[in-house]
Design an enzyme around this catalytic site. Structure first.
Site: not given
Ligand code: F3S
Length: 288
Positions: A41, A73, A123, A125, A192, A220, A222
């Site tokens: 993104h 994703h 999203h 994902e 993550c 995006s 995040n």
């Molecule tokens: Fe993966 Fe985390 Fe980046 S899930 S794509 S390392 S923000």
């Protein structure tokens, strides 16, 4: 005035890997090469890949032959299988952290468990996770939605998270579901490590500066979450920009520090351009 950079900016591990894999395929001149939607993104990075030959499509039926790059994703297993059956090659750049969440969703489904996914239902994902989790999946965005979730007589419930969710939101949702289903819950924190540490570093910096600049794509997830965290900790003084051209000199108060952070799909070179532009504005304001 000074510019302070958060301790974590630029591409995360998964995005760096995905862009690298796409660039390798383009360099090997495999053609035609497609991605279903943006592979990450960030419009500026996607535009760069498009100039090298990547074709971004909206509908999987637009591919007749060639190679499909699956984004970081991830993609629904049903779509992946149908593409393979049509003889189209696949380069799968799904982030390993996303793969872990997919494996847990799939295993919970096989065990007959209801899967609750904490995240944004639109999203990509999360859409793919829903397909891994099977027919009995629910998506909830926050505690309020979790409180109204109707789980009926379900006695086996698993909760997982979109990888870029904030830990606090995830815990709030888990607590709300636990009130409904005591003793039957399996909880998997699939947030993550990169997203978590990026949010922590941005939050820390936000408390030390007068205004925060968040560099990243407006689509995006995040990046939008980082903006929320920065605004909360910087007294509402946080701005999301995609490029340095959007910076307004009126945002900066004389004598107060400026913090910069970035989403996980923002390249280092874009962060550097933003820092340079802020420094130039500061120099001009000092001369006045
Ligand atoms: Fe993966 Fe985390 Fe980046 S899930 S794509 S390392 S923000």
């Amino acid at each position: 005035m000074s510019v302070k950079l958060a301790k974590k900016t630029g591409f995360c591990f998964g995005v760096k890997r995905a862009v690298g894999m796409a660039e390798d395929a383009l360099a090997r001149k495999k053609r035609p090469i497609y991605s279903l939607g943006s592979i990450i993104h960030n419009d500026q990075v996607v535009a760069g890949l498009s100039r090298k030959g990547l074709k971004v499509i909206k509908n999987i039926n637009d591919i007749k032959k060639g190679v499909l790059v699956i984004s970081s994703h991830g993609l629904s297993p049903k779509i992946t299988t149908s593409i393979r059956m049509r003889g189209i090659d696949i380069i799968d750049t799904t982030c390993p952290f996303v793969l872990k969440a997919q494996r847990i969703a799939g295993a919970s489904n096989i065990k007959g468990r209801i899967v609750v996914i904490v995240g944004d239902k639109h999203h990509p994902e999360v859409r793919a996770l829903v397909d891994f989790a099977g027919r009995k999946a629910f998506v909830v965005k926050n505690r309020q939605q979790a409180m109204t979730l109707k789980l009926g007589k379900a006695d086996k419930v698993s909760v997982i998270s979109q990888t870029t969710q904030s830990k606090k939101n995830f815990i709030d949702v888990v607590k709300a579901i636990a009130l409904k289903k005591p003793g039957t819950l399996e909880v998997f924190d699939t947030i993550c490590a990169d997203a978590e540490s990026r949010q922590a570093k941005a939050s820390e910096l936000s408390r030390q500066v007068g205004v925060m600049i968040v560099v990243g794509g407006r689509k995006s997830a995040n990046t939008k979450r980082l903006l929320g965290i920065c605004a909360e900790n910087a007294g509402g003084r946080a701005h999301l920009i995609e490029t340095e051209s959007e910076i307004k000199s009126g945002w900066f108060l004389p004598g107060s520090a400026i913090g910069v952070t970035s989403g996980a799909s923002t390249p280092d070179w874009m962060v550097e351009k933003v820092v340079d532009r802020i420094s130039n504005i500061q120099r001009a304001q000092t001369k006045k």
